[in-house]
Design a protein around this motif. Structure first.
Motif, PDB file in Angstrom:
ATOM      1  N   ASP A 217       0.795  -1.075   0.122  1.00  0.00           N
ATOM      2  CA  ASP A 217      -0.086  -0.540  -0.240  1.00  0.00           C
ATOM      3  C   ASP A 217       0.695   1.615  -0.140  1.00  0.00           C
ATOM      4  OD1 ASP A 217       0.652   0.128   2.642  1.00  0.00           O
ATOM      5  OD2 ASP A 217      -0.602  -0.080   3.201  1.00  0.00           O
ATOM      6  N   ASN A 218       2.211   1.022  -0.495  1.00  0.00           N
ATOM      7  CA  ASN A 218       3.458   2.275  -0.084  1.00  0.00           C
ATOM      8  C   ASN A 218       3.445   2.489   0.678  1.00  0.00           C
ATOM      9  OD1 ASN A 218       4.762   3.760  -2.303  1.00  0.00           O
ATOM     10  ND2 ASN A 218       3.800   5.539  -2.316  1.00  0.00           N
ATOM     11  N   THR A 219       3.448   2.140   2.057  1.00  0.00           N
ATOM     12  CA  THR A 219       3.815   2.313   3.228  1.00  0.00           C
ATOM     13  C   THR A 219       4.552   1.994   3.912  1.00  0.00           C
ATOM     14  OG1 THR A 219       2.385   0.606   4.767  1.00  0.00           O
ATOM     15  CG2 THR A 219       1.267   2.962   4.393  1.00  0.00           C
ATOM     16  N   ILE A 220       5.681   2.786   5.023  1.00  0.00           N
ATOM     17  CA  ILE A 220       6.754   2.737   5.611  1.00  0.00           C
ATOM     18  C   ILE A 220       7.108   2.754   6.857  1.00  0.00           C
ATOM     19  CG2 ILE A 220       8.567   4.282   4.744  1.00  0.00           C
ATOM     20  CD1 ILE A 220       9.708   0.480   4.942  1.00  0.00           C
ATOM     21  N   GLY A 221       7.429   1.003   7.512  1.00  0.00           N
ATOM     22  CA  GLY A 221       7.628   1.448   9.463  1.00  0.00           C
ATOM     23  C   GLY A 221       9.089   2.404   9.419  1.00  0.00           C
ATOM     24  N   ILE A 222       8.844   3.164  10.144  1.00  0.00           N
ATOM     25  CA  ILE A 222      10.046   3.947  10.148  1.00  0.00           C
ATOM     26  C   ILE A 222      10.272   4.364  11.543  1.00  0.00           C
ATOM     27  CG2 ILE A 222      12.019   6.624  10.093  1.00  0.00           C
ATOM     28  CD1 ILE A 222      10.946   6.031   7.359  1.00  0.00           C
ATOM     29  N   ARG A 223      11.302   3.862  12.305  1.00  0.00           N
ATOM     30  CA  ARG A 223      11.858   4.668  13.468  1.00  0.00           C
ATOM     31  C   ARG A 223      12.546   5.572  13.974  1.00  0.00           C
ATOM     32  NH1 ARG A 223      11.682  -0.574  16.063  1.00  0.00           N
ATOM     33  NH2 ARG A 223      13.827  -0.357  16.726  1.00  0.00           N
ATOM     34  N   ILE A 224      12.741   6.142  14.611  1.00  0.00           N
ATOM     35  CA  ILE A 224      13.957   7.572  15.214  1.00  0.00           C
ATOM     36  C   ILE A 224      14.717   6.413  16.011  1.00  0.00           C
ATOM     37  CG2 ILE A 224      15.189  10.028  15.755  1.00  0.00           C
ATOM     38  CD1 ILE A 224      13.120  10.536  13.390  1.00  0.00           C
ATOM     39  N   PRO A 225      15.773   5.996  16.588  1.00  0.00           N
ATOM     40  CA  PRO A 225      15.398   4.865  17.979  1.00  0.00           C
ATOM     41  C   PRO A 225      16.585   6.243  19.209  1.00  0.00           C
ATOM     42  CG  PRO A 225      17.365   4.567  16.010  1.00  0.00           C
ATOM     43  CD  PRO A 225      16.136   5.650  15.168  1.00  0.00           C
ATOM     44  N   ASP A 226      16.488   6.019  19.428  1.00  0.00           N
ATOM     45  CA  ASP A 226      16.321   6.786  21.355  1.00  0.00           C
ATOM     46  C   ASP A 226      18.062   6.415  21.240  1.00  0.00           C
ATOM     47  OD1 ASP A 226      17.356   9.047  22.886  1.00  0.00           O
ATOM     48  OD2 ASP A 226      16.169   7.734  24.441  1.00  0.00           O
ATOM     49  N   ASP A 227      19.540   5.797  20.578  1.00  0.00           N
ATOM     50  CA  ASP A 227      20.465   5.050  21.068  1.00  0.00           C
ATOM     51  C   ASP A 227      21.170   5.316  20.423  1.00  0.00           C
ATOM     52  OD1 ASP A 227      21.294   1.551  21.665  1.00  0.00           O
ATOM     53  OD2 ASP A 227      21.993   2.573  19.818  1.00  0.00           O
ATOM     54  N   ASP A 228      22.484   6.055  20.864  1.00  0.00           N
ATOM     55  CA  ASP A 228      23.533   6.044  20.823  1.00  0.00           C
ATOM     56  C   ASP A 228      24.737   5.487  19.519  1.00  0.00           C
ATOM     57  OD1 ASP A 228      23.365   8.031  22.156  1.00  0.00           O
ATOM     58  OD2 ASP A 228      25.219   7.301  23.702  1.00  0.00           O
ATOM     59  N   PHE A 229      24.524   4.067  19.881  1.00  0.00           N
ATOM     60  CA  PHE A 229      24.914   3.034  18.362  1.00  0.00           C
ATOM     61  C   PHE A 229      24.197   3.416  17.456  1.00  0.00           C
ATOM     62  CE2 PHE A 229      25.466  -0.850  15.304  1.00  0.00           C
ATOM     63  CZ  PHE A 229      26.640  -0.987  15.218  1.00  0.00           C
ATOM     64  N   CYS A 230      22.614   3.229  17.053  1.00  0.00           N
ATOM     65  CA  CYS A 230      21.750   3.306  16.272  1.00  0.00           C
ATOM     66  C   CYS A 230      22.155   4.738  15.357  1.00  0.00           C
ATOM     67  CB  CYS A 230      20.541   2.619  16.528  1.00  0.00           C
ATOM     68  SG  CYS A 230      20.566   0.666  16.719  1.00  0.00           S
ATOM     69  N   TYR A 231      22.062   5.318  16.461  1.00  0.00           N
ATOM     70  CA  TYR A 231      21.757   6.959  15.220  1.00  0.00           C
ATOM     71  C   TYR A 231      23.092   7.229  15.016  1.00  0.00           C
ATOM     72  CZ  TYR A 231      22.306  11.903  15.806  1.00  0.00           C
ATOM     73  OH  TYR A 231      22.971  13.282  15.292  1.00  0.00           O
ATOM     74  N   TRP A 232      24.120   6.721  15.341  1.00  0.00           N
ATOM     75  CA  TRP A 232      25.787   7.242  14.922  1.00  0.00           C
ATOM     76  C   TRP A 232      25.624   6.137  13.294  1.00  0.00           C
ATOM     77  CZ3 TRP A 232      27.711  11.538  15.447  1.00  0.00           C
ATOM     78  CH2 TRP A 232      27.469  12.328  16.047  1.00  0.00           C
ATOM     79  N   LEU A 233      25.006   5.148  13.917  1.00  0.00           N
ATOM     80  CA  LEU A 233      25.805   3.813  12.440  1.00  0.00           C
ATOM     81  C   LEU A 233      24.575   4.524  11.625  1.00  0.00           C
ATOM     82  CD1 LEU A 233      26.715   1.359  11.088  1.00  0.00           C
ATOM     83  CD2 LEU A 233      23.969   0.172  12.719  1.00  0.00           C
ATOM     84  N   SER A 234      23.664   4.978  11.278  1.00  0.00           N
ATOM     85  CA  SER A 234      22.772   5.598  10.562  1.00  0.00           C
ATOM     86  C   SER A 234      23.019   6.608  10.272  1.00  0.00           C
ATOM     87  CB  SER A 234      21.012   5.221  10.833  1.00  0.00           C
ATOM     88  OG  SER A 234      20.286   6.234   9.839  1.00  0.00           O
ATOM     89  N   ARG A 235      23.445   7.348  11.202  1.00  0.00           N
ATOM     90  CA  ARG A 235      24.247   8.879  10.496  1.00  0.00           C
ATOM     91  C   ARG A 235      24.902   8.862   9.962  1.00  0.00           C
ATOM     92  NH1 ARG A 235      22.424  13.171   9.452  1.00  0.00           N
ATOM     93  NH2 ARG A 235      21.843  14.540  11.409  1.00  0.00           N
ATOM     94  N   LYS A 236      26.047   8.609  10.390  1.00  0.00           N
ATOM     95  CA  LYS A 236      27.220   7.454   9.784  1.00  0.00           C
ATOM     96  C   LYS A 236      27.110   6.749   8.530  1.00  0.00           C
ATOM     97  CE  LYS A 236      30.838   8.755  13.906  1.00  0.00           C
ATOM     98  NZ  LYS A 236      31.567   8.776  13.592  1.00  0.00           N
ATOM     99  N   PHE A 237      26.422   6.341   8.484  1.00  0.00           N
ATOM    100  CA  PHE A 237      26.235   5.939   6.729  1.00  0.00           C
ATOM    101  C   PHE A 237      25.475   6.585   5.926  1.00  0.00           C
ATOM    102  CE2 PHE A 237      22.993   3.014   4.211  1.00  0.00           C
ATOM    103  CZ  PHE A 237      23.680   2.484   4.425  1.00  0.00           C
ATOM    104  N   ASN A 238      25.156   7.237   6.892  1.00  0.00           N
ATOM    105  CA  ASN A 238      23.787   8.375   5.593  1.00  0.00           C
ATOM    106  C   ASN A 238      22.741   8.295   4.965  1.00  0.00           C
ATOM    107  OD1 ASN A 238      23.804  11.117   5.195  1.00  0.00           O
ATOM    108  ND2 ASN A 238      24.436  11.190   3.057  1.00  0.00           N
ATOM    109  N   GLY A 239      22.056   7.190   6.115  1.00  0.00           N
ATOM    110  CA  GLY A 239      20.823   6.583   5.465  1.00  0.00           C
ATOM    111  C   GLY A 239      20.303   5.083   5.916  1.00  0.00           C
TER     112      GLY A 239
END
Length: 186
Positions: free
Chosen positions: A103-125
Motif C-alpha cells: 500500500d506504499n507505506t513504510i514503518g520507520i523509527r528514530i531510535p533513542d540509542d547512541d549506536f543506532c543513531y551514529w550508525l545511521s548518521r555515518k552511513f547517511n541512510g
C-alpha cells in the motif's frame, strides 16, 4: 563503538547483512535502499516478502528523505513517547521497492540509542531493522538466544552490548496522511 560502526558501514555499503543491537532487540540489518540485500534478509528469516520490514533513521532530516509527506502528529508522537515507537507513514520514497509495503507505506523509527543513531548518521541512510530470528520463532531477548543459522547467515556481527537483555519491542502506530491514527501495537 566507533570501530564497530565503521566495520558495520563497510558491510552495509557492500550489500551485506549485519546483526546488531537496536534500541529494542537484536536486529538483522542492511542498507534500506538495496533491493538485493533486503532479499537476503527475507531469505535468511524464511519470511514472505510481502510482510513489511521496518527501517531505522538517525533523525527528522533523514526521515524526510524517505517519506513524501510527514503528518504533523508524527513529531508530537516522536517527542512525547518514552518508548521506542515505529510509525508507519504513507507515500514512502527513495527506498528499495521490496522494503515498501504493497500500500506504499513504510514503518520507520528514530531510535533513542547512541549506536543506532551514529550508525545511521555515518552511513547517511536508513538501515533495515528486523528481529534476529527465523520467521515464526520467538524473538531472541538476548544475543545468546539468537539461532546459529541467523548468526551464520549474516556478514558481520556487531561486537557491542552482547550481555544486554532486551525485553522491549517498539510500539507501532500508523499515521495516514488523511489524519487517521491507528495503534497497531501498543
Amino acid at each position: 563503538m566507533e570501530k564497530e560502526i565503521q566495520k558495520a558501514i563497510k558491510v552495509l555499503k557492500q550489500g551485506g547483512l549485519i546483526l546488531y543491537p537496536t534500541d529494542t532487540v537484536w536486529g538483522i540489518g542492511c542498507d534500506a535502499t538495496n533491493e538485493e540485500a533486503i532479499r537476503k534478509i527475507y531469505k535468511l528469516k524464511q519470511r514472505e516478502d510481502r510482510k513489511a520490514l521496518i527501517c531505522l533513521v538517525a533523525d527528522n532530516r533523514m526521515l524526510k528523505k524517505y517519506v513524501k509527506q510527514i503528518p504533523l502528529a508524527a513529531q508530537n508522537i516522536i517527542d512525547i513517547t518514552d518508548k521506542p515507537t515505529t510509525i508507519i507513514y504513507d507515500e514512502a520514497q527513495n527506498l528499495a521497492p521490496n522494503l515498501i509495503a504493497e500500500d506504499n507505506t513504510i514503518g520507520i523509527r528514530i531510535p533513542d540509542d547512541d549506536f543506532c543513531y551514529w550508525l545511521s548518521r555515518k552511513f547517511n541512510g536508513g538501515i533495515v531493522a528486523t528481529s534476529a530470528n527465523i520467521s515464526g520463532q520467538p524473538t531472541p531477548k538476548s544475543y545468546k538466544e539468537i539461532a546459529p543459522e541467523v548468526l551464520k547467515g549474516v556478514d558481520y556481527v556487531v561486537n557491542l552490548h552482547r550481555e544486554k537483555r532486551c525485553v522491549k519491542t517498539s510500539s507501532i502506530i500508523k499515521l495516514s496522511n488523511n489524519g487517521i491514527v491507528k495503534i497497531i501495537r501498543a
